[in-house]
Motif scaffolding. Sequence first.
Motif, PDB file in Angstrom:
ATOM      1  N   UNK A  50       1.632   0.442  55.977  1.00 56.48           N
ATOM      2  CA  UNK A  50       2.053   1.142  54.768  1.00 56.48           C
ATOM      3  C   UNK A  50       3.072   0.325  53.990  1.00 56.48           C
ATOM      4  N   UNK A  51       4.106  -0.169  54.672  1.00 65.44           N
ATOM      5  CA  UNK A  51       5.118  -0.900  53.901  1.00 65.44           C
ATOM      6  C   UNK A  51       4.565  -2.214  53.350  1.00 65.44           C
ATOM      7  N   UNK A  52       3.548  -2.769  54.027  1.00 65.05           N
ATOM      8  CA  UNK A  52       2.936  -3.967  53.449  1.00 65.05           C
ATOM      9  C   UNK A  52       2.148  -3.620  52.189  1.00 65.05           C
ATOM     10  N   UNK A  53       1.551  -2.437  52.157  1.00 67.08           N
ATOM     11  CA  UNK A  53       0.887  -1.973  50.934  1.00 67.08           C
ATOM     12  C   UNK A  53       1.898  -1.806  49.803  1.00 67.08           C
ATOM     13  N   UNK A  54       3.110  -1.429  50.149  1.00 69.24           N
ATOM     14  CA  UNK A  54       4.120  -1.167  49.125  1.00 69.24           C
ATOM     15  C   UNK A  54       4.811  -2.448  48.668  1.00 69.24           C
ATOM     16  N   UNK A  55       4.426  -3.580  49.263  1.00 67.23           N
ATOM     17  CA  UNK A  55       4.941  -4.853  48.778  1.00 67.23           C
ATOM     18  C   UNK A  55       5.896  -5.557  49.719  1.00 67.23           C
ATOM     19  N   UNK A  56       5.916  -5.167  51.013  1.00 57.25           N
ATOM     20  CA  UNK A  56       6.783  -5.851  51.961  1.00 57.25           C
ATOM     21  C   UNK A  56       6.174  -7.195  52.338  1.00 57.25           C
TER      22      UNK A  56
ATOM     23  N   UNK B 267      -0.997   1.037  43.128  1.00 54.88           N
ATOM     24  CA  UNK B 267      -0.348   2.107  43.888  1.00 54.88           C
ATOM     25  C   UNK B 267      -1.364   2.681  44.851  1.00 54.88           C
ATOM     26  N   UNK B 268      -0.936   2.951  46.084  1.00 56.27           N
ATOM     27  CA  UNK B 268      -1.884   3.427  47.093  1.00 56.27           C
ATOM     28  C   UNK B 268      -1.612   4.872  47.491  1.00 56.27           C
ATOM     29  N   UNK B 269      -2.679   5.640  47.622  1.00 58.28           N
ATOM     30  CA  UNK B 269      -2.573   7.003  48.146  1.00 58.28           C
ATOM     31  C   UNK B 269      -3.582   7.105  49.292  1.00 58.28           C
ATOM     32  N   UNK B 270      -3.149   7.690  50.411  1.00 56.54           N
ATOM     33  CA  UNK B 270      -4.020   7.708  51.588  1.00 56.54           C
ATOM     34  C   UNK B 270      -4.371   9.132  51.996  1.00 56.54           C
ATOM     35  N   UNK B 271      -5.459   9.234  52.739  1.00 52.16           N
ATOM     36  CA  UNK B 271      -5.867  10.538  53.254  1.00 52.16           C
ATOM     37  C   UNK B 271      -4.782  11.140  54.144  1.00 52.16           C
ATOM     38  N   UNK B 272      -4.167  10.280  54.945  1.00 57.46           N
ATOM     39  CA  UNK B 272      -3.154  10.769  55.895  1.00 57.46           C
ATOM     40  C   UNK B 272      -1.737  10.636  55.326  1.00 57.46           C
ATOM     41  N   UNK B 273      -1.633  10.534  54.016  1.00 53.18           N
ATOM     42  CA  UNK B 273      -0.368  10.462  53.265  1.00 53.18           C
ATOM     43  C   UNK B 273       0.424   9.187  53.549  1.00 53.18           C
ATOM     44  N   UNK B 274       0.547   8.829  54.850  1.00 56.63           N
ATOM     45  CA  UNK B 274       1.257   7.596  55.244  1.00 56.63           C
ATOM     46  C   UNK B 274       2.647   7.463  54.641  1.00 56.63           C
ATOM     47  N   UNK B 275       3.393   8.548  54.647  1.00 51.99           N
ATOM     48  CA  UNK B 275       4.805   8.421  54.278  1.00 51.99           C
ATOM     49  C   UNK B 275       5.542   7.876  55.495  1.00 51.99           C
ATOM     50  N   UNK B 276       6.661   7.212  55.254  1.00 50.80           N
ATOM     51  CA  UNK B 276       7.466   6.723  56.373  1.00 50.80           C
ATOM     52  C   UNK B 276       8.213   7.931  56.943  1.00 50.80           C
ATOM     53  N   UNK B 277       7.895   8.259  58.201  1.00 48.06           N
ATOM     54  CA  UNK B 277       8.379   9.517  58.789  1.00 48.06           C
ATOM     55  C   UNK B 277       9.900   9.592  58.886  1.00 48.06           C
ATOM     56  N   UNK B 278      10.554   8.443  59.050  1.00 50.08           N
ATOM     57  CA  UNK B 278      12.002   8.480  59.258  1.00 50.08           C
ATOM     58  C   UNK B 278      12.781   8.476  57.932  1.00 50.08           C
ATOM     59  N   UNK B 279      12.047   8.440  56.814  1.00 47.98           N
ATOM     60  CA  UNK B 279      12.728   8.399  55.521  1.00 47.98           C
ATOM     61  C   UNK B 279      12.541   9.711  54.771  1.00 47.98           C
ATOM     62  N   UNK B 280      13.515  10.039  53.927  1.00 50.36           N
ATOM     63  CA  UNK B 280      13.412  11.247  53.111  1.00 50.36           C
ATOM     64  C   UNK B 280      12.445  10.999  51.949  1.00 50.36           C
ATOM     65  N   UNK B 281      12.115  12.083  51.234  1.00 51.49           N
ATOM     66  CA  UNK B 281      11.176  11.981  50.105  1.00 51.49           C
ATOM     67  C   UNK B 281      11.646  10.933  49.106  1.00 51.49           C
ATOM     68  N   UNK B 282      12.924  11.009  48.735  1.00 52.15           N
ATOM     69  CA  UNK B 282      13.407  10.072  47.714  1.00 52.15           C
ATOM     70  C   UNK B 282      13.399   8.636  48.243  1.00 52.15           C
TER      71      UNK B 282
ATOM     72  N   UNK C 259      -0.971  -0.695  37.358  1.00 50.63           N
ATOM     73  CA  UNK C 259      -2.119  -0.580  36.461  1.00 50.63           C
ATOM     74  C   UNK C 259      -3.211   0.254  37.133  1.00 50.63           C
ATOM     75  N   UNK C 260      -3.224   0.220  38.460  1.00 47.91           N
ATOM     76  CA  UNK C 260      -4.286   0.887  39.216  1.00 47.91           C
ATOM     77  C   UNK C 260      -3.655   1.791  40.270  1.00 47.91           C
ATOM     78  N   UNK C 261      -4.192   2.999  40.391  1.00 48.44           N
ATOM     79  CA  UNK C 261      -3.837   3.812  41.551  1.00 48.44           C
ATOM     80  C   UNK C 261      -5.094   3.979  42.386  1.00 48.44           C
ATOM     81  N   UNK C 262      -4.994   3.583  43.651  1.00 45.41           N
ATOM     82  CA  UNK C 262      -6.127   3.655  44.560  1.00 45.41           C
ATOM     83  C   UNK C 262      -5.908   4.819  45.511  1.00 45.41           C
ATOM     84  N   UNK C 263      -6.857   5.718  45.557  1.00 46.73           N
ATOM     85  CA  UNK C 263      -6.687   6.874  46.426  1.00 46.73           C
ATOM     86  C   UNK C 263      -7.839   6.940  47.414  1.00 46.73           C
ATOM     87  N   UNK C 264      -7.513   6.857  48.702  1.00 48.90           N
ATOM     88  CA  UNK C 264      -8.540   6.917  49.741  1.00 48.90           C
ATOM     89  C   UNK C 264      -8.616   8.333  50.279  1.00 48.90           C
ATOM     90  N   UNK C 265      -9.638   9.076  49.887  1.00 50.75           N
ATOM     91  CA  UNK C 265      -9.798  10.472  50.311  1.00 50.75           C
ATOM     92  C   UNK C 265      -8.499  11.271  50.153  1.00 50.75           C
TER      93      UNK C 265
END
Lengths: 218, 244
Positions: A120-126, B94-109, B169-175
């Motif tokens: 994920x972080x590599x996708x974000x530009x790491x 910009x990437x959007x994933x089916x499983x969201x793939x947010x960094x679990x240890x970080x807050x939304x901001x 320029x592009x947002x890629x969304x996988x499912x």
Amino acid sequence: MKTSVERQVVLPWNQVVRISFNSIKARFFRSLITTLTLTLAVAFVAFTWSSYDMLNAIWPHADKSLQDLIASSGYELTEKGFGSSPKDIWLAILSVLVCVVGIINAQLMAVTERFREIGTIKCLGALDSFVVRIFLLEAVYQGLLGGVSGSVLGVLVATLSLLWKFGFAVVYSWPFQQMLSTIGWASGLAVFLSLIGVIYPALVAAKMQPAVALRAEE
Amino acid sequence: MYRDETHNVVRLSEVTKVFRMGTNKVEALKGVDLTIKTGEYLSIMGPSGSGKSTLFNMIGALDKPTSGRVFIDEVDVAQLDAYELAWLRCRKIGYIFQTFNLIQVMTAIENVTLPMVFAGMNRDEYTEKGMDLLKIVGLAERYHHKPSELSGGQQQRVAIARSLANDPAIVLADEPTGNLDLTTGEEIIFLLKQLSKERGVTIISATHDVKMLNVSDRVVWIRDGRIDRIEDRDKLKISIGEVA
């Protein structure tokens, strides 16, 4: 719209330190398991070493009966003092070896668990170097924490056990400077072992194509 | 950003991808040619195992094709070094994933601002922009929550905000709706459509969610590693009957 591609900036160290520190703080209990391996191994090494240091410090001031007591407790005295017999050295080397295997295993698990995050972080530009730096820094924090806590624990247990066996003579001739230096180099050893353990998994993780890292099971 | 109908934001030329599994070779893509214009809302439809996700990874420069070429903004991705590739992933896509793939240890901001940290912005700039983006997706008051404290739909909204961080320029969304219930999925689709209209971002989503069809400008049907057919929206009404 610009069609040229620029080069990604390399993040300054203070940013990397901030991110890695927050990351290790957030998964404190998980990293405690890795750290505990280090603590125990370093505690054993520091225990062995500081015991010999203390015996060497007591010996010249000890009267005949205490010297007999020490000799009959199974400590071997050579010309250079306690702790320099081949058996002692092998014991220390073996304990470090066991620790290295434990650390590599713990770090391998810890990095593998985070493949998806790395993707994920590599996708974000790491950059690859950012991923490596994050893991190295986290390993240094773990090494310091495990090293200091382990060596202090080792010295403490060694002091208490000798105190129990040989009485207050231990306290009178407690070699403060040598103890401090034992804590110092044992902590250094822990940082070194931690880095040795993390370097291979960190390089593997950093080099992965993001798509491959993202496919990893969580 | 403006719409330039003649500008190709993504171009694929005879792209193939072969995976090796032991002694087996699996051809996930068998020669795909595709051109995507700026500002388009494009859906890649197909059953699972059709090569949809592989195609997604190719367009997003997340994996290397076995043969063929991928151009993003007319730049051949294969020619880029690691630094340029990281810049491209950071700024252009910009990437959007089916499983969201947010960094679990970080807050939304923190999740939303991470791409801006990588882009080298300073703290004040990225915090302000991060809050603006969270406002756009309607989660400003939850900026301090960790992903585990957010619902699936909310997590996907954070991921959408994150994908827009560096004005790509592009947002890629996988499912993007794959792990969401019907209504939440519709909200996410609506949000994406709205963003594509307002910001002129090209949105490319791999999906097998039929709800996506209504908002797409074009639909690429992929089957067995090849493009089966490409349909424009005006012709789509007729074929929806086939799908349902």
